[in-house]
Every structure is written in C-alpha cells, then in structure tokens.
Design a protein around this motif. Structure first.
Motif, short mmCIF file in Angstrom:
data_model
loop_
_atom_site.label_atom_id
_atom_site.label_comp_id
_atom_site.label_asym_id
_atom_site.label_seq_id
_atom_site.Cartn_x
_atom_site.Cartn_y
_atom_site.Cartn_z
N TRP A 1 31.01 14.00 16.58
CA TRP A 1 30.33 14.09 15.29
C TRP A 1 29.01 14.81 15.47
CZ3 TRP A 1 25.47 12.04 15.24
CH2 TRP A 1 25.18 11.05 16.20
N GLN A 2 28.47 15.32 14.38
CA GLN A 2 27.15 15.95 14.43
C GLN A 2 26.54 15.93 13.03
OE1 GLN A 2 25.90 19.05 13.06
NE2 GLN A 2 27.76 19.26 11.82
N ILE A 3 25.23 15.75 13.00
CA ILE A 3 24.48 15.87 11.76
C ILE A 3 23.16 16.58 12.07
CG2 ILE A 3 25.47 13.87 10.58
CD1 ILE A 3 22.95 12.27 11.32
N SER A 4 22.67 17.36 11.13
CA SER A 4 21.38 18.02 11.29
C SER A 4 20.69 18.10 9.94
CB SER A 4 21.55 19.42 11.89
OG SER A 4 22.36 20.22 11.07
N GLY A 5 19.36 18.14 9.98
CA GLY A 5 18.61 18.19 8.73
C GLY A 5 17.13 17.94 8.96
N GLN A 6 16.51 17.19 8.05
CA GLN A 6 15.07 16.95 8.07
C GLN A 6 14.78 15.46 8.01
OE1 GLN A 6 12.94 19.50 8.50
NE2 GLN A 6 14.61 20.99 8.42
N ALA B 1 8.45 0.28 9.76
CA ALA B 1 8.60 1.73 9.62
C ALA B 1 9.86 2.05 8.85
CB ALA B 1 8.65 2.39 11.00
N ALA B 2 9.80 3.15 8.09
CA ALA B 2 10.96 3.64 7.35
C ALA B 2 11.17 5.11 7.67
CB ALA B 2 10.77 3.44 5.85
N LEU B 3 12.36 5.43 8.17
CA LEU B 3 12.71 6.80 8.57
C LEU B 3 13.64 7.40 7.54
CD1 LEU B 3 12.05 5.07 11.21
CD2 LEU B 3 13.32 6.84 12.45
N GLY B 4 13.12 8.37 6.78
CA GLY B 4 13.93 9.07 5.79
C GLY B 4 14.64 10.25 6.42
N MET B 5 15.95 10.36 6.23
CA MET B 5 16.76 11.40 6.86
C MET B 5 17.56 12.14 5.78
SD MET B 5 16.07 10.44 10.11
CE MET B 5 17.28 11.27 11.12
N GLN B 6 17.36 13.43 5.69
CA GLN B 6 18.14 14.27 4.79
C GLN B 6 19.11 15.10 5.61
OE1 GLN B 6 18.20 14.74 1.16
NE2 GLN B 6 20.09 15.67 1.93
N ILE B 7 20.38 14.76 5.54
CA ILE B 7 21.39 15.56 6.24
C ILE B 7 21.64 16.84 5.46
CG2 ILE B 7 23.77 15.65 7.08
CD1 ILE B 7 23.74 12.58 7.17
N VAL C 1 18.68 7.93 -2.98
CA VAL C 1 17.79 8.29 -1.88
C VAL C 1 17.49 9.79 -1.95
CG1 VAL C 1 17.46 8.36 0.62
CG2 VAL C 1 18.71 6.45 -0.42
N THR C 2 16.20 10.12 -1.87
CA THR C 2 15.79 11.52 -1.84
C THR C 2 14.75 11.71 -0.73
OG1 THR C 2 14.03 11.16 -3.48
CG2 THR C 2 16.19 11.89 -4.29
N VAL C 3 14.81 12.86 -0.08
CA VAL C 3 13.81 13.28 0.89
C VAL C 3 13.38 14.68 0.48
CG1 VAL C 3 13.28 13.74 3.31
CG2 VAL C 3 14.86 11.89 2.72
N THR C 4 12.11 14.84 0.11
CA THR C 4 11.65 16.12 -0.43
C THR C 4 10.39 16.59 0.29
OG1 THR C 4 10.39 14.97 -2.17
CG2 THR C 4 12.63 15.69 -2.71
N ARG C 5 10.16 17.90 0.20
CA ARG C 5 9.02 18.52 0.86
C ARG C 5 8.23 19.38 -0.13
NH1 ARG C 5 9.17 22.57 6.17
NH2 ARG C 5 6.90 22.75 6.41
N THR D 1 8.10 13.36 1.16
CA THR D 1 8.29 12.11 0.42
C THR D 1 9.73 11.64 0.56
OG1 THR D 1 6.57 12.64 -1.20
CG2 THR D 1 8.22 11.03 -1.87
N ALA D 2 9.90 10.36 0.80
CA ALA D 2 11.23 9.74 0.80
C ALA D 2 11.21 8.57 -0.17
CB ALA D 2 11.62 9.27 2.20
N ARG D 3 12.23 8.48 -0.99
CA ARG D 3 12.34 7.38 -1.95
C ARG D 3 13.76 6.83 -1.94
NH1 ARG D 3 9.13 11.04 -5.34
NH2 ARG D 3 7.04 10.15 -5.64
N ALA D 4 13.84 5.53 -2.17
CA ALA D 4 15.14 4.88 -2.32
C ALA D 4 15.03 3.87 -3.45
CB ALA D 4 15.56 4.19 -1.03
N GLY D 5 15.37 4.29 -4.66
CA GLY D 5 15.28 3.41 -5.82
C GLY D 5 13.92 2.75 -5.89
#
Length: 201
Positions: free
Chosen positions: A3-8, A37-43, A121-125, A131-135
């Motif tokens: 498997w593989q994932i990449s993103g921000q 800590a909260a780690l936001g990940m955008q694949i 869930v959103t991760v934006t720049r 910014t990362a948000r989850a509801g």
C-alpha cells in the motif's frame, strides 16, 4: 498487498513552542506534563488492497500522560465522512500501524486505541498557514515560523513518523474535543509542524 499514500500533513499540540518531544526523541516531559496532539493528514494519492484512498482526509489524535517514550498513549482516529467502509478500514489499518509502515514503530507505545469517528474532515493551506478541521471535534491552525528571507524554518533528521524534515510552526488555534481528549488554546505560543508525507508498507 503493498500500500502507499502521499499528501500533506499538519499538526498542533499543547506543548509550548518548541515541543520537547520531538527534540528529545520522545523522552522529554511535555511542557504541560501531558501531551495532546492532533495530526491532520490529507491524502492526495493512495491505495490499499485495491481500494483507492485518493482525496481522503483523516486526523489522528493522541494523548500521552507523560513522556511519549514511556508509552500508554491513547490514540483515536477521525476519518472524513465521505469515505466508505472499505476506505475507513484501510485508513484505520495504516494509521494504527497494523498494516506496517511508519506508524508501526509507534504502535508499541499505544496503550488504548479509542476508536474511529466519522466527520467532515478538511486540511487546507493558505500560504504558510495550515488548518485542519473535523466537524465540531477538531479545529486547529498552525503558521510557519519564517526566517528573514520569508522561508519556513525546518527541523531535519527528526525521528517522526510523518517525515524526517518538519517545518516549524506555532499553533494559532487548537480545539480538541473527542475521545475524552480536550484542549483549547489560541495564545499563539503552542507548537505546530507541517510537511508533505509519503508512506508505504
């Protein structure tokens, strides 16, 4: 199957900048005594077992009662509500370390897996602000610490599961309220990081 994932990625935590966890290889006592800590990940691109994970965002949240290296951490996962059951299962296996890869090294430090929630869930720049948000569960923003040329300062060769090179950032805002993990701060004095990521297993 591989498997593989990449993103921000971006994160904030409750430690005062600069977080001692990262510069002591998880042996330092968090500045507040515990670490949240909260780690936001955008694949951006990814797949597992034939399941496409393109475009799915998720947030891993954790709490450590003392130095992370001592273990007994609580970890939970929030996956974007657009993900179907197969995608949630794949991301859970990756984020928990069950599927191998970078998070597997941290798995022995987890005393409790708190479960999986679904939310938007959103991760934006915006420039060097992430910014990362989850509801209504997570709302966090960090902004890069810049040098005199306007470029983000970075920490190299970090023993961090996301990337060995992390941009240094300060948390503009952090709000966590999920899995019994609660934190709220907008002082601008807390720690953050961001980086691209590329995981495989």
């Amino acid at each position: 199957m591989a498997w593989q994932i990449s993103g921000q990625y971006m994160e904030t935590c409750n430690c005062t900048f600069l977080c001692p966890c990262i510069v002591t290889n998880l042996q330092g006592t968090p500045t507040e005594g515990n670490c949240k800590a909260a780690l936001g990940m955008q694949i951006e691109k990814g797949s597992k077992d034939g399941v496409s994970l393109d475009g799915i965002a998720f947030i891993t949240i954790l709490e450590s009662k003392g130095p992370m290296g001592k273990g007994d951490m609580t970890v939970g996962l929030i996956v974007d509500s657009s993900a179907d059951d197969a995608q949630v299962q794949a991301i859970t296996a990756i984020a928990s370390g069950a599927a191998g890869g970078p998070m597997a090294a941290l798995a022995p430090l987890v005393g409790k897996f708190a479960g999986v929630e679904r939310a938007k869930v959103t991760v934006t720049r915006e420039g060097e602000k992430w910014t990362a948000r989850a509801g209504d569960l997570i709302d966090e923003t960090c902004e890069g610490v810049l040098n005199m040329e306007g470029r983000p300062l970075a920490l190299d060769h970090a023993s961090h599961p996301v990337n060995a090179r992390l941009a240094l950032a300060k948390a503009v805002r952090s709000m966590f309220n999920v899995f019994g993990i609660q934190w709220r701060d907008d002082s601008g004095t807390r720690n953050g990081h961001y980086a691209p990521f590329s995981w495989s297993g």
